[in-house]
Write a protein that holds these residues in place. Structure first.
Motif, PDB file in Angstrom:
ATOM      1  N   LEU A 187       0.824  -1.204   0.000  1.00  0.00           N
ATOM      2  CA  LEU A 187       0.000   0.000   0.000  1.00  0.00           C
ATOM      3  C   LEU A 187       0.859   1.256   0.000  1.00  0.00           C
ATOM      4  O   LEU A 187       0.521   2.255  -0.642  1.00  0.00           O
ATOM      5  CB  LEU A 187      -0.912  -0.003   1.230  1.00  0.00           C
ATOM      6  N   PHE A 188       1.972   1.178   0.717  1.00  0.00           N
ATOM      7  CA  PHE A 188       2.885   2.330   0.812  1.00  0.00           C
ATOM      8  C   PHE A 188       4.264   1.914   0.302  1.00  0.00           C
ATOM      9  O   PHE A 188       5.146   1.568   1.091  1.00  0.00           O
ATOM     10  CB  PHE A 188       2.983   2.820   2.260  1.00  0.00           C
ATOM     11  N   PRO A 189       4.459   1.919  -1.022  1.00  0.00           N
ATOM     12  CA  PRO A 189       5.767   1.562  -1.572  1.00  0.00           C
ATOM     13  C   PRO A 189       6.850   2.459  -0.980  1.00  0.00           C
ATOM     14  O   PRO A 189       6.674   3.662  -0.851  1.00  0.00           O
ATOM     15  CB  PRO A 189       5.601   1.805  -3.074  1.00  0.00           C
ATOM     16  N   GLY A 190       7.935   1.844  -0.582  1.00  0.00           N
ATOM     17  CA  GLY A 190       9.005   2.616   0.039  1.00  0.00           C
ATOM     18  C   GLY A 190       8.945   2.623   1.548  1.00  0.00           C
ATOM     19  O   GLY A 190       9.866   3.127   2.211  1.00  0.00           O
ATOM     20  N   ALA A 191       7.868   2.074   2.111  1.00  0.00           N
ATOM     21  CA  ALA A 191       7.774   1.978   3.564  1.00  0.00           C
ATOM     22  C   ALA A 191       8.872   1.061   4.089  1.00  0.00           C
ATOM     23  O   ALA A 191       9.300   0.118   3.416  1.00  0.00           O
ATOM     24  CB  ALA A 191       6.409   1.446   3.981  1.00  0.00           C
ATOM     25  N   VAL A 192       9.325   1.339   5.293  1.00  0.00           N
ATOM     26  CA  VAL A 192      10.390   0.553   5.910  1.00  0.00           C
ATOM     27  C   VAL A 192       9.768  -0.585   6.713  1.00  0.00           C
ATOM     28  O   VAL A 192       8.839  -0.360   7.499  1.00  0.00           O
ATOM     29  CB  VAL A 192      11.256   1.432   6.832  1.00  0.00           C
ATOM     30  N   ALA A 193      10.263  -1.791   6.502  1.00  0.00           N
ATOM     31  CA  ALA A 193       9.743  -2.962   7.200  1.00  0.00           C
ATOM     32  C   ALA A 193      10.542  -3.226   8.466  1.00  0.00           C
ATOM     33  O   ALA A 193      11.766  -3.149   8.467  1.00  0.00           O
ATOM     34  CB  ALA A 193       9.816  -4.189   6.293  1.00  0.00           C
ATOM     35  N   SER A 194       9.835  -3.538   9.541  1.00  0.00           N
ATOM     36  CA  SER A 194      10.491  -3.899  10.791  1.00  0.00           C
ATOM     37  C   SER A 194       9.876  -5.166  11.343  1.00  0.00           C
ATOM     38  O   SER A 194       8.656  -5.332  11.327  1.00  0.00           O
ATOM     39  CB  SER A 194      10.367  -2.776  11.826  1.00  0.00           C
TER      40      SER A 194
END
Length: 277
Positions: A19-26
């Motif tokens: 949904l939010f390309p470029g979001a950082v995954a944790s």
């Protein structure tokens, strides 16, 4: 806008990353305050999304035998996020559940202001406790409540995938959430920096049994299953199940109208048929 997603490896977390390309995954343990603080200080996000939580595998009966893990993920973790995000004045959104109610509230459906009235499963107890704690804060997050999520995939967390494996399927009307519609609504609420609780379910109701009847019509005419009445549920489940109808007037007030649940289910089933052909 920098977005940090906790619980990024899960079913919902993966969809938030799309949904939010470029979001950082944790994938840090959100109940570990030091790990959360480090992630926030390193990434300096504008928005945090919490998609972490224990629902149990293959279902919420797991939570009955893993209470400490369930509390850590569903209650302690969000409280840690509340504190750490508040310290840094970071806007955040929390993935919640409408499975804290039972019934239809006299035909009105349950609104966001109605207190939880279902404690038949440990999972539901933790979700209700978490929402209450977050809303008691001076700076509550955006709390996104969905119910019995489904989509057009064959993912094992998809409601349709789950119930297609059952020999007996519950025939009780419920509010349900089609994930493509949910994420569109969530995106609008997040981008508008809304806070507080929002119920995000499709219009109308269906029972899991209704869905399997449509499944037999659209996907597999040879599929067999039997009807399971609510009073017979203890025969196949350890914990109780929330069966409820949610009111979505607050969401409509934001200009967000969900499509009918039957149309959404038919679309999902058509997509599943395409995957299987």
């Amino acid at each position: 806008m920098t977005i940090l997603v906790f619980g990024a490896k899960g079913y919902m977390g993966q969809e938030f990353l799309k949904l939010f390309p470029g979001a950082v995954a944790s994938s840090v343990d959100i109940a570990d305050a030091d790990a959360v603080a480090q992630a926030l200080d390193e990434q300096k996000p504008d928005v945090v999304i919490n998609a972490a939580g224990k629902t149990g595998r293959p279902n919420i009966d797991w939570c009955e035998d893993h209470k400490e893990e369930t509390v850590r993920s569903n209650v302690t973790g969000p409280k840690v996020l509340l504190e750490e995000c508040s310290k840094r004045n970071i806007y955040w959104a929390h993935l919640a559940s409408g499975c804290i109610y039972e019934g239809d509230n006299g035909g009105k459906g349950f609104s966001e202001e109605d207190p939880a009235n279902f404690a038949g499963s440990f999972y539901s107890q933790t979700k209700a406790e978490c929402d209450e704690a977050l809303m008691a804060s001076d700076a509550p997050p955006l709390i996104l409540r969905l119910r019995m999520p489904f989509d057009g995939s064959t993912h094992d967390r998809n409601l349709i995938t789950k119930i297609s494996k059952y020999d007996r399927v519950l025939d009780v009307q419920n509010s349900l959430t089609y994930l493509p519609d949910f994420f569109a609504a969530a995106k609008q609420l997040i981008e508008s920096r809304k806070t507080g609780i929002y119920h995000i379910t499709n219009l109308g109701t269906l029972s899991p049994y209704d869905i399997m009847q449509l499944y037999k019509e659209v996907v597999d005419p040879s599929h067999t299953f039997e009807r399971l009445a609510q009073e017979d549920l203890p025969e196949v489940a350890k914990a109780g199940r929330s069966n409820c109808i949610l009111n979505t007037d607050k969401l409509k007030g934001e200009g967000i109208t969900m499509r009918s649940v039957e149309k959404a289910v038919r679309e999902a089933l058509s997509l599943i048929t395409g995957l299987q052909s």
